[in-house]
Design an enzyme around this catalytic site. Structure first.
Site, short mmCIF file in Angstrom:
data_model
loop_
_atom_site.label_atom_id
_atom_site.label_comp_id
_atom_site.label_asym_id
_atom_site.label_seq_id
_atom_site.Cartn_x
_atom_site.Cartn_y
_atom_site.Cartn_z
N MET A 337 0.83 -1.20 0.00
CA MET A 337 0.00 0.00 0.00
C MET A 337 0.86 1.25 0.00
SD MET A 337 -2.91 1.29 2.73
CE MET A 337 -4.09 0.00 2.36
N GLY A 338 1.93 1.25 0.79
CA GLY A 338 2.84 2.39 0.81
C GLY A 338 3.52 2.59 -0.53
N TRP A 340 2.42 1.64 -3.39
CA TRP A 340 1.43 2.10 -4.37
C TRP A 340 1.29 3.62 -4.35
CZ3 TRP A 340 -3.41 4.28 -2.82
CH2 TRP A 340 -4.19 4.70 -3.91
N HIS A 341 1.32 4.21 -3.18
CA HIS A 341 1.23 5.67 -3.11
C HIS A 341 2.42 6.33 -3.80
CE1 HIS A 341 -1.81 5.06 0.16
NE2 HIS A 341 -2.31 6.15 -0.39
N GLY A 342 3.57 5.68 -3.76
CA GLY A 342 4.76 6.23 -4.40
C GLY A 342 6.01 5.57 -3.86
#
Length: 404
Positions: A337-338, A340-342
């Site tokens: 998830m982290g 995915w944010h960048g």
């Protein structure tokens, strides 16, 4: 044109959807016009704002990228759907998942600040704008979820035109909420009566008004009178502490406002897109928070990353302890998830922070079962909400990149 970013967008969208609304109030639906209106709105969203006629006189690279991407995903999904009946191969499943997420991975790598000087060269060469487009993450999530459900056998039928309609559904195209194929098709097949559609229309108008309040009034005021001044005070502890509160509130009202717009315009099509927020700052613990915050994304990661990681480790009997496997699955879930944010450090740190909080809270739950609290009342519940709120807002401070 950014969806829900200007009043012009709302005006154009409502004009385009006026026949949809009139037919809906009559208890009817035109699938042909629904498709046509979607095409019009997609062209408007992905066309250049530098040209006349609301920006639709110019075929932008984002629009070309979006069309190519849709064709890419349709080919992958339909090929896998047709071949699955012959052989349910795990290797084949892994290949189609990799192919499905490949465009998103390329965009994330190219956009990463880790590339330094080469990032500038790539941007100047138009690589990012050619490969990526607004909302590529959320469209990818839809495709991956669909492929997983096909493998599980929970989807019994995939129709070509329904698939295109699902992936390119314009109200949620840029930032969700993330719908599920089965739920979307169920709503699309059922034509509401005039009375039912009238209720949907009333809810849509209410959500639009609430969205304007959240995004264009409250979030704007927080940005102007709290975030902007506090940005100059980040060298002090007090400045960062206040910025943590302001930024957290801004994130909620801005994104919740957008989500309300997306849900409202979905309702105009008769599609009940799921809610994205449910009073997240009233959460009593970190698990409760993720059941309230950006729920469609949270549930997507739960079903597609956490549950499948845990199932795979359990099936392969990688570890004897079920708790250890669950903790590893949580760690993988929030790390991805982290990422995915960048690929920036603060995004990855944000993901790991929440993973550690989940694991820590799991141990606390086990301890609490063995040592039941002697008293629980409204005061202890309020205290748990306050504590959870501060852990969450500190996470948003990490996410903002302003902690250090």
């Amino acid at each position: 044109m950014i969806p829900y970013g200007t009043f012009t967008f709302f005006l154009i969208a409502l004009i385009v959807l006026l026949p949809v609304i009139i037919l809906g109030l009559m208890g009817k639906r035109s699938y042909i016009y629904n498709g046509l209106s979607t095409v019009i709105m997609v062209v408007i969203i992905f066309s250049s704002h530098k040209h006349n006629l609301f920006g639709i006189s110019y075929i932008s690279t984002q629009l070309v990228s979006f069309i190519i991407y849709i064709i890419w995903q349709i080919c992958i999904i339909m090929t896998y759907w047709k071949s699955k009946a012959r052989r349910n191969s795990f290797a084949k499943f892994v290949v189609v998942i990799i192919l499905s997420i490949l465009p998103l991975v390329l965009v994330k790598i190219i956009q990463s600040s880790w590339l330094g000087h080469y990032q500038v060269i790539l941007h100047e060469s138009k690589v990012v704008s050619f490969i990526g487009f607004l909302g590529i993450s959320y469209v990818t999530f839809k495709s991956v979820q669909l492929l997983m459900e096909i493998r599980d056998g929970s989807i019994k039928e995939v129709k070509f035109w329904k698939l295109i309609q699902f992936i390119s559904f314009f109200p949620t195209i840029s930032s969700g909420p993330i719908d599920r194929y089965k739920r979307f098709v169920k709503d699309d097949k059922k034509v509401p009566t005039g009375g039912e559609y009238n209720d949907l229309l009333i809810k849509a108008v209410h959500y639009i008004m609430m969205g304007f309040l959240y995004k264009y009034i409250i979030a704007y005021l927080i940005q102007k009178f709290a975030i902007a001044p506090l940005t100059l005070e980040l060298t002090t502890f007090t400045g960062k502490w206040l910025y943590m509160y302001a930024y957290s509130m801004y994130l909620f009202f801005d994104f919740a406002g957008y989500s309300l717009f997306a849900i409202a315009f979905s309702y105009l099509y008769g599609v009940k897109t799921p809610e994205n927020f449910n009073q997240p700052f009233k959460a009593k613990n970190i698990k409760d928070f993720w059941n309230r915050w950006h729920m469609t994304l949270s549930f997507w990661f739960r079903d597609c990353i956490y549950m499948r990681s845990l199932f795979y480790m359990s099936k392969k009997r990688m570890f004897k302890s079920q708790l250890l496997m669950s903790n590893i699955a949580f760690f993988i879930n929030f790390f991805i998830m982290g990422v995915w944010h960048g690929l920036e450090v603060h995004y990855i740190a944000y993901g790991l922070y929440h993973g550690l909080m989940f694991i820590g809270y799991g141990y606390y739950e086990r301890w609490k079962k063995q040592h039941p609290p002697k008293w629980q009342n409204k005061f202890t519940q309020a205290l748990s909400i306050v504590i959870t709120f501060h852990f969450v807002t500190f996470g948003f401070l990490i996410f903002s990149g302003k902690l250090f």
